[in-house]
Design an enzyme around this catalytic site. Structure first.
Site, mmCIF file in Angstrom:
data_model
loop_
_atom_site.group_PDB
_atom_site.id
_atom_site.type_symbol
_atom_site.label_atom_id
_atom_site.label_comp_id
_atom_site.label_asym_id
_atom_site.label_seq_id
_atom_site.Cartn_x
_atom_site.Cartn_y
_atom_site.Cartn_z
ATOM 1 N N PHE A 122 0.815 -1.214 0.000
ATOM 2 C CA PHE A 122 0.000 0.000 0.000
ATOM 3 C C PHE A 122 0.850 1.266 0.000
ATOM 4 C CE2 PHE A 122 0.993 -0.045 4.477
ATOM 5 C CZ PHE A 122 0.848 1.265 4.919
ATOM 6 N N LYS A 123 2.112 1.155 0.407
ATOM 7 C CA LYS A 123 2.979 2.339 0.442
ATOM 8 C C LYS A 123 3.119 2.977 -0.938
ATOM 9 C CE LYS A 123 3.962 1.458 4.801
ATOM 10 N NZ LYS A 123 5.269 1.207 5.364
#
Length: 484
Positions: A122-123
């Site tokens: 998700f980063k």
């Protein structure tokens, strides 16, 4: 929009614009930047934002926080970032333009897929934008930057993939030696780009994070070597993550106007508190979030606070190495941002509390009005163990035919525990299972699938410097690579 420091004791730390704080990370007084007030979203705007593409939604949200980049330029940066081509590793099904699809496991329980980017975590949702913002601002200023960051697993690779080849940018990324999965190490250490430097320190993530903060607080060194930050202490990371809470809300409540009275709960695996801090800010803006369900692993410092009001960071010796390693954190940087709001945005209180934290201690708010006001912020919490995540991975695969990674399993476990019938529960997916093969095999007896671009990545040559936990050693390495 102006920005202030949570510690607010220096004229140099407050009343800044977005581009003034973009490159710097920590404020000069050691605090973290936040808007002087949160923009409020009307129901009319929520109706207007429904059905927007992710790029258009990002522009709408970010425009509330960024007013010193021309709207036309910001629109170009956002359109360049949020494309199906960039987020092509995922499972967007029949609509590849939907780069963060919501997958319903059953009515009222869904996974928001945030791991379709280049590093499968998700980063990427924020880091890809940050890379483009950095390049844009540096070119406008005619400057260079040396990014110093720390990672417990996913931030490092997301930052390096976002910054590789960027003009005027070098990356120095610290990670805990031997503490990440083999896949995570390979993603970072196999990069051969000349502007990427990996440093493995013989300690835990918190040791690496402490080094980053110490270097950032050495103002002379920071200025001389143009040190910047990509960790979630960087406000741009947090503000970019706010977008997918809006996206998840719209997906969970249907695609028609008038659905904005429905509340949604979000379950979020939490290590450094940046991901769920973005949800807190979205809720403060007026997004109808019923509850923010924070899930920790065995390193349950944050769960302890939300249950008891006691914040007791652990040292390295007390920090567990777990099968959800990106959450093996005992001093959550972004927690200061939330506590700033909890104590009525009083920087004097934050200075007092974090003087104790910075000295190696903690604090107790259990018998204060602040803790009594905690319920109004919508947080509930829980924790997950290795046995819990194995059971959750098995149950999710057997019941729904869906394979989840270890961190998402923590979020699912706690989210299901805290689920109520009054609102849908959206669990934020944080990584693809391929990043944690050993635990997936332990849980399911089979290897997870991985994208073709990541096949055999562990066999590539790796480039990393191993160091003791030493601020001076890291400074000397930066001096050597950058030059006096």
């Amino acid at each position: 929009m102006r920005y202030i420091s949570t510690r607010g004791d220096s004229e140099n730390s407050s009343n800044k614009t977005f581009t003034e704080i973009l490159l710097g990370g920590l404020a000069p007084d050691g605090g973290l930047y936040l808007p002087e007030s949160y923009p409020q979203i009307t129901r009319t705007e929520l109706d207007q934002w429904r059905g927007l593409s992710y790029a258009d939604l990002a522009f709408a949200v970010l425009s509330k926080f960024i007013d010193d980049i021309p709207a036309s330029d910001l629109n170009v940066l956002v359109d360049k970032t949020y494309t199906a081509e960039v987020y092509c590793n995922g499972r967007a099904g029949d609509n590849p333009a939907d780069i963060t699809p919501l997958r319903w496991l059953e009515p009222g329980l869904g996974l928001l897929e945030l791991s379709n980017g280049p590093t499968l975590a998700f980063k990427d949702m924020a880091m890809q934008l940050l890379g483009n913002l950095f390049e844009y601002v540096l070119q406008k200023k005619g400057e260079e930057i040396n990014i110093l960051g720390a990672t417990s697993g996913d931030t490092g690779s997301a930052a390096e993939y976002a910054m590789r080849g960027k003009h005027g940018v070098r990356v120095f990324m610290l990670s805990p030696h031997g503490r990440m999965s083999a896949f995570q190490r390979a993603q970072m250490y196999s990069l051969q780009d000349e502007n990427i430097y990996n440093i493995a320190v013989r300690g835990m993530f918190d040791d690496a994070q402490d080094i980053v903060k110490a270097v950032s607080n050495d103002h002379a060194f920071k200025a001389k070597y143009k040190i910047g930050a990509v960790n979630s202490i960087n406000w741009a990371r947090v503000v970019a993550q706010i977008v997918y809470y809006f996206k998840g809300y719209f997906a969970a409540t249907g695609g028609v106007n008038g659905a904005n009275d429905q509340q949604v709960a979000f379950a979020v695996p939490s290590g450094n508190f940046g991901n769920i801090c973005a949800g807190h800010i979205a809720r403060m803006m007026g997004l109808p979030i019923a509850r923010l369900v924070m899930a920790t692993n065995e390193n349950d410092v944050l769960d302890e606070f939300f249950r008891t009001g006691v914040y007791r960071p652990r040292g390295t010796a007390e920090t567990h190495a777990t099968s959800s390693p990106s959450m093996d954190i005992s001093k959550a940087s972004n927690f200061e941002r939330f506590v700033f709001d909890l104590v009525g945005r009083d920087p004097a209180v934050i200075r007092e509390l974090w003087a104790k934290v910075d000295a190696g201690g903690g604090f107790d708010l259990s018998n204060t009005p602040y803790f009594a006001n905690l319920p109004k912020f919508g947080f509930v919490s829980g924790k997950s163990s290795h046995a819990d995540r194995l059971a959750t991975i098995r149950r999710t695969y057997e019941k729904y035919g869906v394979m989840v990674d270890t961190h998402t399993a923590d979020g699912l476990k706690v989210g299901i525990e805290k689920r109520t019938p009054d609102s849908p529960m959206v669990v934020l997916e944080t990584a693809l299972p391929a990043k944690f093969e050993e635990t997936i095999v332990e849980a399911l007896g089979r290897l997870p699938e991985r994208p073709a671009t990541m096949q055999g990545i562990e066999n590539l040559p790796q480039r990393v410097e191993v160091m003791e936990v030493s601020v001076d050693a890291v400074k000397q390495f930066i001096e050597l690579k950058v030059g006096a």
